[in-house]
Design a protein around this motif. Structure first.
Motif: not given
Length: 84
Positions: A26-33
């Motif tokens: 989930l943090y990876n998705v956030m970071s991509l944004c």
């Protein structure tokens, strides 16, 4: 912290650290944004696809046991009894 300070810090490269109650995926998705180059950020369709996949195992991706105490005590009353 005021809005201007937040903007300055983000422009200087600051990104929120990995929350303890959040899975790495989930943090990876956030970071991509938050990618510095907006052209490298995912589109809404990609975000929806990633989050939909993660939602299949939501209990794994958001661990409420690790949620900060200040958020655990928030008033979660939906006032459903007051509805007409």
């Amino acid at each position: 912290m005021g809005l201007n300070e937040v903007a300055e810090r983000v422009q200087a490269g600051y990104r929120m650290s990995h929350p303890l109650h959040c899975s790495e995926e989930l943090y990876n998705v956030m970071s991509l944004c938050w990618h510095e180059n907006m052209e490298n950020r995912p589109g809404f369709g990609d975000i929806l696809q990633n989050l939909s996949h993660l939602a299949e195992n939501a209990d794994f991706h958001i661990n409420l046991e690790n949620l900060p105490e200040c958020l655990k005590t928030a008033d979660m009353d939906d006032n459903s009894e007051d509805a007409v």
